[in-house]
Scaffold this motif. Structure first.
Motif, PDB file in Angstrom:
ATOM      1  N   PRO A 172      53.585  28.949  45.721  1.00  0.00           N
ATOM      2  CA  PRO A 172      53.196  28.527  47.082  1.00  0.00           C
ATOM      3  C   PRO A 172      52.237  27.342  47.040  1.00  0.00           C
ATOM      4  CG  PRO A 172      51.940  30.443  46.446  1.00  0.00           C
ATOM      5  CD  PRO A 172      52.892  30.184  45.315  1.00  0.00           C
ATOM      6  N   GLU A 173      52.073  26.687  48.175  1.00  0.00           N
ATOM      7  CA  GLU A 173      51.134  25.568  48.245  1.00  0.00           C
ATOM      8  C   GLU A 173      49.706  26.058  48.143  1.00  0.00           C
ATOM      9  OE1 GLU A 173      51.880  23.065  51.677  1.00  0.00           O
ATOM     10  OE2 GLU A 173      54.032  23.457  51.425  1.00  0.00           O
ATOM     11  N   LEU A 174      49.515  27.292  48.589  1.00  0.00           N
ATOM     12  CA  LEU A 174      48.161  27.807  48.700  1.00  0.00           C
ATOM     13  C   LEU A 174      48.191  29.319  48.513  1.00  0.00           C
ATOM     14  CD1 LEU A 174      45.328  26.837  49.413  1.00  0.00           C
ATOM     15  CD2 LEU A 174      45.946  26.973  51.821  1.00  0.00           C
ATOM     16  N   ILE A 175      47.220  29.833  47.708  1.00  0.00           N
ATOM     17  CA  ILE A 175      47.127  31.291  47.549  1.00  0.00           C
ATOM     18  C   ILE A 175      45.821  31.746  48.167  1.00  0.00           C
ATOM     19  CG2 ILE A 175      46.840  33.171  45.888  1.00  0.00           C
ATOM     20  CD1 ILE A 175      48.623  31.547  43.988  1.00  0.00           C
ATOM     21  N   PHE A 176      45.891  32.724  49.060  1.00  0.00           N
ATOM     22  CA  PHE A 176      44.684  33.314  49.633  1.00  0.00           C
ATOM     23  C   PHE A 176      44.451  34.661  48.988  1.00  0.00           C
ATOM     24  CE2 PHE A 176      45.906  30.423  53.075  1.00  0.00           C
ATOM     25  CZ  PHE A 176      44.695  29.787  53.295  1.00  0.00           C
ATOM     26  N   ALA A 177      43.233  34.852  48.488  1.00  0.00           N
ATOM     27  CA  ALA A 177      42.880  36.122  47.871  1.00  0.00           C
ATOM     28  C   ALA A 177      41.685  36.700  48.624  1.00  0.00           C
ATOM     29  CB  ALA A 177      42.558  35.940  46.400  1.00  0.00           C
ATOM     30  N   ASP A 178      41.893  37.869  49.245  1.00  0.00           N
ATOM     31  CA  ASP A 178      40.845  38.484  50.063  1.00  0.00           C
ATOM     32  C   ASP A 178      40.172  39.591  49.266  1.00  0.00           C
ATOM     33  OD1 ASP A 178      39.240  39.392  52.052  1.00  0.00           O
ATOM     34  OD2 ASP A 178      40.842  39.904  53.471  1.00  0.00           O
ATOM     35  N   GLU A 179      38.974  39.321  48.730  1.00  0.00           N
ATOM     36  CA  GLU A 179      38.247  40.296  47.908  1.00  0.00           C
ATOM     37  C   GLU A 179      39.152  40.900  46.831  1.00  0.00           C
ATOM     38  OE1 GLU A 179      35.027  40.977  48.347  1.00  0.00           O
ATOM     39  OE2 GLU A 179      34.533  40.761  50.474  1.00  0.00           O
ATOM     40  N   PRO A 180      39.782  40.094  45.997  1.00  0.00           N
ATOM     41  CA  PRO A 180      40.793  40.658  45.086  1.00  0.00           C
ATOM     42  C   PRO A 180      40.193  41.589  44.051  1.00  0.00           C
ATOM     43  CG  PRO A 180      40.348  38.385  44.521  1.00  0.00           C
ATOM     44  CD  PRO A 180      39.594  38.657  45.785  1.00  0.00           C
ATOM     45  N   THR A 181      38.878  41.494  43.821  1.00  0.00           N
ATOM     46  CA  THR A 181      38.272  42.348  42.789  1.00  0.00           C
ATOM     47  C   THR A 181      37.517  43.510  43.410  1.00  0.00           C
ATOM     48  OG1 THR A 181      36.306  40.956  42.799  1.00  0.00           O
ATOM     49  CG2 THR A 181      38.008  40.429  41.193  1.00  0.00           C
ATOM     50  N   GLY A 182      37.572  43.623  44.740  1.00  0.00           N
ATOM     51  CA  GLY A 182      36.757  44.612  45.458  1.00  0.00           C
ATOM     52  C   GLY A 182      37.020  46.043  45.039  1.00  0.00           C
ATOM     53  N   ASN A 183      38.260  46.349  44.689  1.00  0.00           N
ATOM     54  CA  ASN A 183      38.606  47.731  44.356  1.00  0.00           C
ATOM     55  C   ASN A 183      38.756  47.956  42.857  1.00  0.00           C
ATOM     56  OD1 ASN A 183      38.515  48.799  46.840  1.00  0.00           O
ATOM     57  ND2 ASN A 183      40.734  49.017  47.127  1.00  0.00           N
ATOM     58  N   LEU A 184      38.291  46.982  42.052  1.00  0.00           N
ATOM     59  CA  LEU A 184      38.516  47.093  40.607  1.00  0.00           C
ATOM     60  C   LEU A 184      37.198  47.278  39.878  1.00  0.00           C
ATOM     61  CD1 LEU A 184      41.073  44.181  40.166  1.00  0.00           C
ATOM     62  CD2 LEU A 184      41.558  46.624  40.359  1.00  0.00           C
ATOM     63  N   ASP A 185      37.272  47.911  38.692  1.00  0.00           N
ATOM     64  CA  ASP A 185      36.066  47.975  37.870  1.00  0.00           C
ATOM     65  C   ASP A 185      35.817  46.585  37.286  1.00  0.00           C
ATOM     66  OD1 ASP A 185      37.495  47.589  35.400  1.00  0.00           O
ATOM     67  OD2 ASP A 185      38.133  49.701  35.547  1.00  0.00           O
ATOM     68  N   SER A 186      34.675  46.404  36.667  1.00  0.00           N
ATOM     69  CA  SER A 186      34.262  45.041  36.326  1.00  0.00           C
ATOM     70  C   SER A 186      35.211  44.403  35.304  1.00  0.00           C
ATOM     71  CB  SER A 186      32.836  45.037  35.800  1.00  0.00           C
ATOM     72  OG  SER A 186      32.739  45.949  34.730  1.00  0.00           O
ATOM     73  N   ARG A 187      35.713  45.218  34.370  1.00  0.00           N
ATOM     74  CA  ARG A 187      36.581  44.635  33.353  1.00  0.00           C
ATOM     75  C   ARG A 187      37.897  44.158  33.956  1.00  0.00           C
ATOM     76  NH1 ARG A 187      39.542  47.861  29.997  1.00  0.00           N
ATOM     77  NH2 ARG A 187      41.027  46.394  29.070  1.00  0.00           N
ATOM     78  N   ALA A 188      38.530  45.040  34.775  1.00  0.00           N
ATOM     79  CA  ALA A 188      39.785  44.661  35.413  1.00  0.00           C
ATOM     80  C   ALA A 188      39.560  43.499  36.370  1.00  0.00           C
ATOM     81  CB  ALA A 188      40.371  45.859  36.162  1.00  0.00           C
ATOM     82  N   GLY A 189      38.391  43.505  37.016  1.00  0.00           N
ATOM     83  CA  GLY A 189      38.050  42.428  37.943  1.00  0.00           C
ATOM     84  C   GLY A 189      37.988  41.101  37.206  1.00  0.00           C
ATOM     85  N   LEU A 190      37.312  41.114  36.073  1.00  0.00           N
ATOM     86  CA  LEU A 190      37.186  39.878  35.271  1.00  0.00           C
ATOM     87  C   LEU A 190      38.552  39.370  34.852  1.00  0.00           C
ATOM     88  CD1 LEU A 190      34.120  40.447  32.907  1.00  0.00           C
ATOM     89  CD2 LEU A 190      34.464  38.619  34.600  1.00  0.00           C
ATOM     90  N   GLU A 191      39.408  40.294  34.478  1.00  0.00           N
ATOM     91  CA  GLU A 191      40.754  39.946  34.052  1.00  0.00           C
ATOM     92  C   GLU A 191      41.487  39.186  35.159  1.00  0.00           C
ATOM     93  OE1 GLU A 191      42.470  43.294  31.271  1.00  0.00           O
ATOM     94  OE2 GLU A 191      43.587  43.157  33.149  1.00  0.00           O
ATOM     95  N   VAL A 192      41.417  39.781  36.391  1.00  0.00           N
ATOM     96  CA  VAL A 192      42.122  39.169  37.519  1.00  0.00           C
ATOM     97  C   VAL A 192      41.558  37.784  37.813  1.00  0.00           C
ATOM     98  CG1 VAL A 192      42.452  39.341  40.000  1.00  0.00           C
ATOM     99  CG2 VAL A 192      42.907  41.320  38.523  1.00  0.00           C
ATOM    100  N   LEU A 193      40.217  37.662  37.741  1.00  0.00           N
ATOM    101  CA  LEU A 193      39.595  36.365  38.014  1.00  0.00           C
ATOM    102  C   LEU A 193      40.041  35.347  36.969  1.00  0.00           C
ATOM    103  CD1 LEU A 193      36.087  37.647  39.026  1.00  0.00           C
ATOM    104  CD2 LEU A 193      37.685  36.372  40.484  1.00  0.00           C
ATOM    105  N   GLY A 194      40.143  35.834  35.725  1.00  0.00           N
ATOM    106  CA  GLY A 194      40.610  34.964  34.652  1.00  0.00           C
ATOM    107  C   GLY A 194      42.018  34.441  34.936  1.00  0.00           C
ATOM    108  N   PHE A 195      42.867  35.332  35.469  1.00  0.00           N
ATOM    109  CA  PHE A 195      44.240  34.918  35.774  1.00  0.00           C
ATOM    110  C   PHE A 195      44.265  33.887  36.892  1.00  0.00           C
ATOM    111  CE2 PHE A 195      45.490  39.190  34.001  1.00  0.00           C
ATOM    112  CZ  PHE A 195      45.985  38.662  32.830  1.00  0.00           C
ATOM    113  N   LEU A 196      43.407  34.103  37.922  1.00  0.00           N
ATOM    114  CA  LEU A 196      43.363  33.139  39.024  1.00  0.00           C
ATOM    115  C   LEU A 196      42.918  31.770  38.483  1.00  0.00           C
ATOM    116  CD1 LEU A 196      41.910  35.276  41.974  1.00  0.00           C
ATOM    117  CD2 LEU A 196      44.238  34.387  41.720  1.00  0.00           C
ATOM    118  N   ARG A 197      41.944  31.819  37.602  1.00  0.00           N
ATOM    119  CA  ARG A 197      41.431  30.583  36.986  1.00  0.00           C
ATOM    120  C   ARG A 197      42.571  29.883  36.236  1.00  0.00           C
ATOM    121  NH1 ARG A 197      37.653  27.377  38.305  1.00  0.00           N
ATOM    122  NH2 ARG A 197      39.189  25.840  37.658  1.00  0.00           N
ATOM    123  N   GLU A 198      43.303  30.677  35.460  1.00  0.00           N
ATOM    124  CA  GLU A 198      44.424  30.130  34.695  1.00  0.00           C
ATOM    125  C   GLU A 198      45.496  29.541  35.605  1.00  0.00           C
ATOM    126  OE1 GLU A 198      46.562  32.178  31.217  1.00  0.00           O
ATOM    127  OE2 GLU A 198      44.785  33.446  31.585  1.00  0.00           O
TER     128      GLU A 198
END
Lengths: 262, 855
Positions: A172-198
């Motif tokens: 897509p032209e644009l991805i919106f992520a609404d609190e994507p790590t809100g329901n995750l523990d810190s490790r899984a959260g970091l993982e997801v953020l890493g993927f968004l960064r990638e």
């Protein structure tokens, strides 16, 4: 629309743009301004975080930019298209073809397996996914061996990775992520953020993330700070500490808790 | 806890609405049928109580025939004088009242009721008990004058001065209407013609010295029972039936009761179907509400509510729902009864809505049914609610109860199903009708229960197949709708079960009736050799005049008469069988093809002989040449020799068990004054069928009660009779489908609520409203078609087994109406689409943001 096209040039490095964006709930005396004449540009190919205390309007801003919510006044462009004033059917198509979504509570379809969830937006549109791109996304997110699993058979982190893959799959032209790590523990959260960064760095995607977690915001290229429906500050190349410091100033300003808007 | 229950009930009232509607429907039918039958019973009890004489002397009714014979039993008119001499008798009257007549107007149209109610000709004898009074004109004086009842005169546009033709058994005569008599009580729907008492007996019975009964007035101070005893002592009870006013009223009411019972049972059938189908709906609603409230119930448990309290709170909700539904249903039932009473009025039975009777039993039955059914239906879900663990409050609960194993269901369903299948197999191989029929009933009930229990297990395999083409046809929308239908097999199973029950009934009945039609067709083809049949469409007998006129028609070669009489035969195995026997003219071989195992037509029709169905004969150890004691009406007896054993079907379902037949002279000898039921007509050489038909039609024009039919017409007549049964079944089906649709709507609506967040997400990522609606519609269609396929499969099995039972009665052909079955499957898909309209609209109207944020 012709003036809109003129004001919103197609290729100036801006993925989305809002001018005078105002959103009011209720009417007359009891009206509440969730967004108060906001001007914002989302740069293409960058990772933008939107932060602010509860009730600052950050989620409303995202919903309006994504064409999920109507605006009270102002204009929004996605690329060269003015989306304010589009009809419901055109908005639906726009969301389907040009925008990707991630939500706090994953929101996968429980009856579909991971692979089917990932290609759902393209299936709905009746388009063939770009297999090469899809493979790249799936491998980047490490979902290769989970494709046949139903959401109930996946951990929270894995579910959010599937949601992330779904958002990326149609390029897509644009991805919106609404609190994507809100329901995750810190490790899984970091993982997801890493993927968004990638996704931004290696796949060239544009991501807008709403969060209240300074640590999550630190993964972005630019943080926009919202308070009382206005953009009050911005921070390039943020660090968690700098963001936290900035957020603390809001607390001093208006007390620690406001009414939750979502 | 009660407060929480009440709050919860009120909060969910929208979701309970459809369940309440199902309760309202069943209660309305129960209450409506009770109110209606109470009202009718009270009305007619009053009518007959007020019109019955203190004591009535009737001819002895020793043999009653279910097949009308047209014969009128009489007593000597002189008996009136004899009875008048008995002490305590204030007065007597020799009544003349017959129903074996037809009255036609100047345009050869019958003035009788078209509803099957009789036309009665009687003598004009006004007493305080008469149900009518003279309202215009004058009493009939001598032959050629008559009164007509006001309702008939009104309906058939007959005025004073008009001439009517009365076709009575002794002969046809014409009367001028000289007055109109109006009912002072309820008109039971019959047409009444009154003649001068001086001529009535001669014109209607053929002899001035006969009467149909004697009415007796008791003197002051003599009770009916005492008087009945004295009259019995004086005239003997061997040849007469004596009845007090009470007994007479009861027996009259019982005669009418047959018709009213039919209405009552039809209504109760509707109530039964509505209740049965409603149960599924209520079970589903409560299961879904509890699934949705798992977290809330868990919280109650976590806060210290014990299991019993949770269960009780759910059951209290059910009882509240039952009370509300019953109350509304009672009101609807009163409305339904009003409608039925109005409908009866349209049929000529003038019931008064102001005299509606609501006995205490009606509200009791209404609340017992309404609350009872709801309570029972909610019991299992309530138990499930009680097993919710306190942990459910804390867990990030997805809906509970989806993946629970269905092992118990499989075992119970398997056992019940095996028993049912065994019963059905037993019925298919049984050789006795009685045992086969009871096995069939048992098998039907057991297989129905088994299918309902095991339904959820069949959801996966059947819907995989049914919805298998969906992904290919409708893309991801099709895939999601198929998966949604598979999501909770219990729920899909219960929803489809409602539709299944109705369609299984229809499937079974349509196979049975198609088989009956086909069997009759084959039988007609095989046995009927006549060119034409002259017959009444209700198989009522007609006057001898018609027979004479048909015989006299140019081009008629041969006329063979058929006449019925009730008989009782004493059989070698000691049994006494009461049945109806037929008498034929001797040339019956030329109009019918009858195969014999022994003897021939001539031997069977010879004086003092009879013919019999060979299977019946074997069952009762009758041989060719056996001599049997045969009883005829009026106490007449004869020893008759079995002259032939025929292959002709015995037709025990039509009151002619044993297939007894003899020469028509035998009938004339023992049952004088009987009427012919059918005339089989062959054309004379040189006359074409068309010529004969048009001539016969001209001959029969003054006799609207009979028609000329060739074989094709005759088949159609038989099909029409069978179709009446089918219409009733279709009406039942209609009701079952209405409630089943409510069930599907209910399930879908609650599913939509349950999947709010999911729907929000689909909309957010670009599912168009139209696609969303299609997804829900397809889910609905697949559930409905699942119910239809299951129901029809079950119905087919039932139908085939029913045919096996019918085959024992000679209906040997099996026909499966594939057209009907395919139409029902397509119809069920339409039902699915209709049921999905509202839930789909609701889902597509959801606010996307609110939906995503939905808990």
């Amino acid at each position: 629309m012709s003036t809109a096209a003129a004001e919103g040039p197609a290729d100036d490095g801006t993925a989305a743009r809002a001018r005078g964006l105002t959103k009011a709930y209720g009417a007359g005396e009891t009206a509440v301004l969730a967004l108060d004449s906001v001007d914002v540009d989302i740069a293409r190919g960058r990772f933008t975080a939107v932060m602010g205390p509860s009730g600052s309007g950050k989620s409303t801003l995202m919903h309006c930019l994504a064409g999920l919510d109507t605006v009270s006044a102002g204009q929004i462009w996605l690329g060269g298209t003015e989306i304010t004033g589009l009809r419901e059917r055109e908005l639906t198509r726009l969301r389907r073809d040009r925008i990707g979504f991630m939500f706090q509570s994953f929101n996968l379809i429980p009856t579909l397996n991971a692979a089917e969830n990932i290609t759902l937006p393209m299936d709905i549109a009746g388009r063939k996914p770009d297999e090469k791109w899809l493979d790249q996304v799936i491998d980047t997110l490490g979902l290769r061996d989970r494709l046949k699993h139903r959401p109930a058979q996946l951990s929270g982190g894995q579910q959010q990775r599937v949601a992330c893959a779904r958002a990326l799959a149609s390029r897509p032209e644009l991805i919106f992520a609404d609190e994507p790590t809100g329901n995750l523990d810190s490790r899984a959260g970091l993982e997801v953020l890493g993927f968004l960064r990638e996704a931004v760095d290696q796949l060239g995607q544009t991501v807008v993330m709403v969060t209240h977690d300074p640590g999550a915001a630190a993964h972005s290229d630019l943080v926009l700070f919202l308070a009382d429906g206005r953009i009050v500050d911005r921070m390039e190349d943020p660090t968690a500490d700098a963001v936290l410091e900035r957020m603390k100033r809001f607390d001093v300003g208006r007390g620690s808790s406001g009414p939750e808007e979502d | 806890m009660l407060k929480a229950t009440l709050r919860s009930f009120l909060a969910h009232k929208g979701r309970l609405m459809l369940s309440a509607l199902a309760i309202v429907l069943s209660v309305a039918f129960v209450a409506g049928s009770l109110i209606f039958s109470d009202t009718v019973t009270r009305t007619f009890d009053r009518l007959f109580a007020s019109t019955s004489a203190d004591v009535t002397v009737d001819p002895k009714q020793d043999l009653k025939s279910s097949v009308p014979t047209g014969a009128v039993q009489t007593v000597p008119a002189a008996l009136a004088g004899q009875v008048a001499k008995v002490a305590g008798v204030a007065g007597t009257h020799a009544d003349v009242s017959v129903q074996n007549i037809v009255v036609v107007d100047g345009h050869n149209k019958s003035v009788g009721p078209t509803t099957g109610a009789p036309t009665i000709a009687t003598d004009w004898y006004l007493t305080h008990r008469s149900p009518v009074k003279l309202t215009s004109g004058h009493a009939p004086q001598g032959a050629g004058q008559a009164l007509l009842d006001a309702d008939t005169a009104d309906k058939k546009h007959v005025r004073i001065g008009d001439t009517l033709t009365v076709q009575a058994q002794p002969g046809t005569f014409r009367v001028e209407i000289v007055g109109i008599a109006t009912f002072t009580t309820t008109n039971p729907g019959a047409a009444l013609v009154f003649l001068d008492p001086a001529v009535a007996a001669k014109e209607l019975l053929g002899s001035p010295g006969r009467a149909t009964s004697i009415s007796v007035d008791a003197a002051q101070g003599v009770t009916d029972a005492v008087l009945k005893g004295r009259i019995g002592a004086a005239i003997g009870t061997g040849t007469y039936d004596l009845k007090t006013a009470d007994e007479q009223a009861k027996s009259s009411a019982a005669d009418l009761g047959g018709f009213l019972d039919v209405i009552k049972y039809v209504m109760l059938g509707f109530a039964g179907i509505a209740t049965l189908v409603g149960v599924f709906l209520i079970v589903n609603t409560f299961s879904m509400l509890i699934a949705q409230r798992t977290r809330e119930l868990g919280l109650l448990r976590a806060l210290g509510a014990d299991r019993r309290q949770v269960r009780r709170s759910v059951l209290t909700e059910a009882v509240l729902l039952g009370l509300v539904g019953s109350t509304l249903g009672l009101g609807a039932g009163i409305g339904l009864a009003l409608g039925l009473i109005k409908l009866m009025t349209a049929f000529g039975m003038n019931l008064k809505t102001t005299e509606m009777v609501i006995g205490w039993g009606t509200p009791v039955a209404a609340y017992v049914v309404g609350v009872g059914v709801t309570f029972v239906a909610a019991y299992l879900p309530a138990r499930r609610a009680a097993t919710v663990s306190p942990m459910a409050a804390l867990a990030d609960a997805e809906i509970a109860g989806i993946g629970k194993p269905l092992r118990t269901r499989a075992i119970v369903g398997g056992i019940v199903g095996a028993l049912g299948a065994a019963a059905l197999a037993g019925c298919a191989t049984a050789s006795k009708t009685a045992s086969a029929a009871s096995l069939l009933g048992l098998g039907v009930v057991l297989t129905l229960i088994a299918t309902v229990i095991a339904g959820p297990l069949l959801v996966r395999p059947v819907i995989r197949v049914l919805g298998g083409a969906f992904p290919a046809l409708f893309g991801p929308v099709g895939r999601m709708s198929q998966r949604n239908a598979l999501r909770n097999p219990r729920r899909t199973g219960a929803t489809a079960a409602a539709l299944m029950v109705g369609l299984a009934l229809v499937g079974g009945m349509s196979v049975a009736s198609a088989s009956m039609s086909k069997s009759f067709d084959q039988q007609i083809d095989r046995t009927l050799g006549a060119d034409f049949i002259v017959q009444n469409s209700n198989f009522l007998p007609f006057t001898g005049e018609i027979t004479d006129k048909v015989r006299g028609t140019a081009g008629v070669g041969l006329v063979v008469r058929q006449r019925f009489t009730p008989v009782a035969v004493r059989l070698p195995d000691g049994k006494r069988v009461t049945t109806t026997a037929a008498g034929y003219d001797s040339q019956v071989d030329q109009v019918a093809h009858v195969a014999y195992k022994g003897g021939d037509t001539a031997a069977a029709l010879a004086p003092g002989s009879l013919g019999m169905n060979v299977t019946f004969a074997e069952d009762h150890k009758v041989r060719l040449g056996s001599v049997l004691a045969v009883e005829f009406p009026g106490g007449k007896r004869a020893e008759m020799k079995v002259g032939a054993l025929s292959d002709q079907d015995s037709g025990s379902g039509f009151g002619t068990q044993g297939g007894l037949f003899f020469g028509i002279a035998t009938v004339q000898k023992y049952v004088p004054g009987g009427q012919d039921s059918s005339l089989y007509v062959n054309r004379a050489p040189g006359t074409t069928a068309d010529q004969l038909r048009s001539r016969l039609e001209r001959t029969l024009a003054p006799y609207p009660q009979v028609q000329v039919r060739d074989q094709a017409d005759y088949k159609k007549l038989v099909h029409d009779q069978i179709a009446v049964l089918l219409y009733l079944v279709y009406a039942l089906l209609g009701l079952a489908i209405v409630i089943a649709v409510l069930g599907v709507v209910n399930t879908l609506a609650l599913s939509v609520v349950e999947r709010t967040r999911e729907i929000g997400l689909l909309r957010a990522i670009g599912l168009a409203r139209r696609q969303l609606r299609r997804m829900i519609r397809l889910e609905s269609v697949v559930i409905a078609v699942f119910g239809a396929v299951l129901g029809l499969a079950l119905g087919l099995v039932w139908g085939v087994c029913t045919q096996q039972v019918l085959a024992l009665q000679g209906l040997k052909a099996l026909a499966v109406p594939w057209g009907t079955i395919i139409a029902v499957v397509i119809g069920s898909a339409v039902v699915g689409i209709v049921a999905a309209l509202l839930p789909a609209l609701r889902a597509s109207r959801m606010n996307v943001l609110a939906a995503i944020a939905h808990e």
